[in-house]
Design an enzyme around this catalytic site. Structure first.
Site, PDB file in Angstrom:
ATOM      1  N   SER A 209     -10.450 -43.088  20.534  1.00 52.26           N
ATOM      2  CA  SER A 209      -9.237 -43.552  21.199  1.00 52.26           C
ATOM      3  C   SER A 209      -9.031 -45.043  20.978  1.00 52.26           C
ATOM      4  O   SER A 209      -9.830 -45.869  21.432  1.00 52.26           O
ATOM      5  CB  SER A 209      -9.309 -43.261  22.698  1.00 52.26           C
ATOM      6  OG  SER A 209      -8.200 -43.823  23.349  1.00 52.26           O
TER       7      SER A 209
ATOM      8  N   HIS B 128      -7.158 -41.359  17.681  1.00 54.45           N
ATOM      9  CA  HIS B 128      -6.416 -40.882  18.846  1.00 54.45           C
ATOM     10  C   HIS B 128      -5.591 -42.026  19.414  1.00 54.45           C
ATOM     11  O   HIS B 128      -6.119 -43.091  19.745  1.00 54.45           O
ATOM     12  CB  HIS B 128      -7.400 -40.370  19.901  1.00 54.45           C
ATOM     13  CG  HIS B 128      -6.748 -39.670  21.046  1.00 54.45           C
ATOM     14  ND1 HIS B 128      -6.332 -38.359  20.977  1.00 54.45           N
ATOM     15  CD2 HIS B 128      -6.439 -40.085  22.301  1.00 54.45           C
ATOM     16  CE1 HIS B 128      -5.819 -37.999  22.131  1.00 54.45           C
ATOM     17  NE2 HIS B 128      -5.857 -39.042  22.954  1.00 54.45           N
TER      18      HIS B 128
ATOM     19  N   ASP C 295      -3.129 -43.065  22.377  1.00 54.36           N
ATOM     20  CA  ASP C 295      -2.619 -42.757  23.708  1.00 54.36           C
ATOM     21  C   ASP C 295      -1.367 -43.572  23.983  1.00 54.36           C
ATOM     22  O   ASP C 295      -1.418 -44.796  24.078  1.00 54.36           O
ATOM     23  CB  ASP C 295      -3.677 -43.092  24.766  1.00 54.36           C
ATOM     24  CG  ASP C 295      -4.849 -42.131  24.745  1.00 54.36           C
ATOM     25  OD1 ASP C 295      -4.616 -40.922  24.917  1.00 54.36           O
ATOM     26  OD2 ASP C 295      -5.987 -42.588  24.551  1.00 54.36           O
TER      27      ASP C 295
ATOM     28  N   MET D  96       1.435 -44.369  26.716  1.00 53.62           N
ATOM     29  CA  MET D  96       1.683 -44.270  28.157  1.00 53.62           C
ATOM     30  C   MET D  96       2.943 -45.046  28.516  1.00 53.62           C
ATOM     31  O   MET D  96       3.179 -46.132  27.986  1.00 53.62           O
ATOM     32  CB  MET D  96       0.497 -44.840  28.936  1.00 53.62           C
ATOM     33  CG  MET D  96      -0.837 -44.226  28.611  1.00 53.62           C
ATOM     34  SD  MET D  96      -2.142 -44.987  29.616  1.00 53.62           S
ATOM     35  CE  MET D  96      -3.598 -44.303  28.831  1.00 53.62           C
TER      36      MET D  96
ATOM     37  N   HIS E  48      -1.109 -38.787  21.369  1.00 57.20           N
ATOM     38  CA  HIS E  48      -1.136 -38.158  22.697  1.00 57.20           C
ATOM     39  C   HIS E  48      -0.086 -38.840  23.565  1.00 57.20           C
ATOM     40  O   HIS E  48      -0.253 -39.981  23.968  1.00 57.20           O
ATOM     41  CB  HIS E  48      -2.550 -38.316  23.279  1.00 57.20           C
ATOM     42  CG  HIS E  48      -2.705 -37.791  24.657  1.00 57.20           C
ATOM     43  ND1 HIS E  48      -3.795 -38.108  25.447  1.00 57.20           N
ATOM     44  CD2 HIS E  48      -1.940 -36.961  25.410  1.00 57.20           C
ATOM     45  CE1 HIS E  48      -3.688 -37.498  26.610  1.00 57.20           C
ATOM     46  NE2 HIS E  48      -2.565 -36.812  26.620  1.00 57.20           N
TER      47      HIS E  48
ATOM     48  N   MET F 291       1.555 -39.443  26.822  1.00 56.23           N
ATOM     49  CA  MET F 291       1.493 -39.362  28.290  1.00 56.23           C
ATOM     50  C   MET F 291       2.749 -40.015  28.833  1.00 56.23           C
ATOM     51  O   MET F 291       2.715 -41.069  29.470  1.00 56.23           O
ATOM     52  CB  MET F 291       0.217 -40.052  28.790  1.00 56.23           C
ATOM     53  CG  MET F 291      -1.030 -39.258  28.506  1.00 56.23           C
ATOM     54  SD  MET F 291      -2.531 -40.061  29.106  1.00 56.23           S
ATOM     55  CE  MET F 291      -2.968 -40.987  27.642  1.00 56.23           C
TER      56      MET F 291
ATOM     57  N   MET G 213      -7.710 -32.197  29.533  1.00 58.27           N
ATOM     58  CA  MET G 213      -8.068 -33.493  30.104  1.00 58.27           C
ATOM     59  C   MET G 213      -9.288 -33.314  31.008  1.00 58.27           C
ATOM     60  O   MET G 213      -9.277 -32.495  31.929  1.00 58.27           O
ATOM     61  CB  MET G 213      -6.901 -34.065  30.908  1.00 58.27           C
ATOM     62  CG  MET G 213      -5.702 -34.474  30.073  1.00 58.27           C
ATOM     63  SD  MET G 213      -6.065 -35.767  28.841  1.00 58.27           S
ATOM     64  CE  MET G 213      -6.654 -37.118  29.880  1.00 58.27           C
TER      65      MET G 213
ATOM     66  N   ASP H 196     -10.685 -34.872  26.362  1.00 62.67           N
ATOM     67  CA  ASP H 196     -10.407 -36.303  26.471  1.00 62.67           C
ATOM     68  C   ASP H 196     -10.734 -36.762  27.885  1.00 62.67           C
ATOM     69  O   ASP H 196     -10.129 -36.294  28.848  1.00 62.67           O
ATOM     70  CB  ASP H 196      -8.929 -36.555  26.165  1.00 62.67           C
ATOM     71  CG  ASP H 196      -8.557 -38.035  26.190  1.00 62.67           C
ATOM     72  OD1 ASP H 196      -9.436 -38.874  26.455  1.00 62.67           O
ATOM     73  OD2 ASP H 196      -7.373 -38.335  25.946  1.00 62.67           O
TER      74      ASP H 196
END
Length: 218
Positions: A9, A34, A36, A38, A67, A69, A138, A176
């Site tokens: 990540s 990865h 993330d 957000m 990913h 979110m 998750m 994750d």
């Protein structure tokens, strides 16, 4: 033969030295990254967006495991694919019309993942599991790094693996949250095969820690 993958990540990397950290994991044999994303709404934290993806896409051929979110991810699917996303994972909880979102990602040419928060039942996947490439379980509540792995998620992983095997689907199981070289074998035995790790990889001796992790999942 099932493929086991480490997807470090980037959120845990040193943002003053992103290229250095990426080169370190590449030297260890890592081929996935990865990412993330957000938005401060679906989860309380903000992370990074289009400029960071655009910058790092210029310096690495790693598989971009994106990913999202974020609320209403459909707004940005095309943008992420154009910036180099190889796979896009959306949260079932964030999609008004999950089947439509899954179709949209597929039509854009990316691989499709669906993420489930710890309290979200596997039944959320009932009508899309045959249409996706990966489920992300998750193993912490999303939004913050450095959280401890939730042990009860092992049962959820095992149940999902049984469903996938019973139906004969070719679907990866990603995990994750709180994943490290110390617990990855237990998680792997439960049925997961794609492992997101952040603070367990980046920091001091990044290349060495990535190699140690890779050795555990060979």
């Amino acid at each position: 033969m099932r493929k086991y993958i480490l997807s470090p990540s980037l959120l845990a990397a040193d943002f003053n030295n992103l290229e250095k950290d990426i080169r370190s994991i590449e030297k260890a044999g890592v081929t996935y990254l990865h990412l993330d994303i957000m938005d401060g709404m679906f989860v309380p934290s903000y992370s990074f967006g289009f400029p960071v993806l655009n910058s790092i896409r210029q310096i690495t051929d790693c598989f971009f495991d994106v990913h999202l979110m974020i609320e209403n991810p459909d707004r940005y699917l095309k943008d992420f694919v154009e910036l180099g996303a190889d796979s896009i994972t959306v949260h079932a909880e964030a999609c008004k019309h999950l089947d439509r979102t899954v179709q949209s990602i597929r039509e854009l040419g990316a691989k499709v993942g669906v993420a489930l928060n710890p309290a979200t039942p596997l039944s959320a996947l009932d009508w899309v599991l045959d249409k996706i490439d990966m489920v992300l379980i998750m193993t912490v509540n999303p939004g913050f790094g450095g959280q401890k792995f939730i042990p009860s998620m092992l049962d959820k992983i095992s149940e999902l693996k049984s469903i996938i095997d019973e139906k004969g689907y070719d679907v990866d199981i990603q995990v994750d949250g709180g994943i490290s070289s110390q617990n990855v074998e237990v998680v792997m035995n439960a049925g997961a095969n794609v492992f997101v790790a952040g603070s367990a990889i980046f920091g001091e001796n990044t290349e060495e820690k990535a190699r140690e992790f890779m050795d555990k999942i060979k």
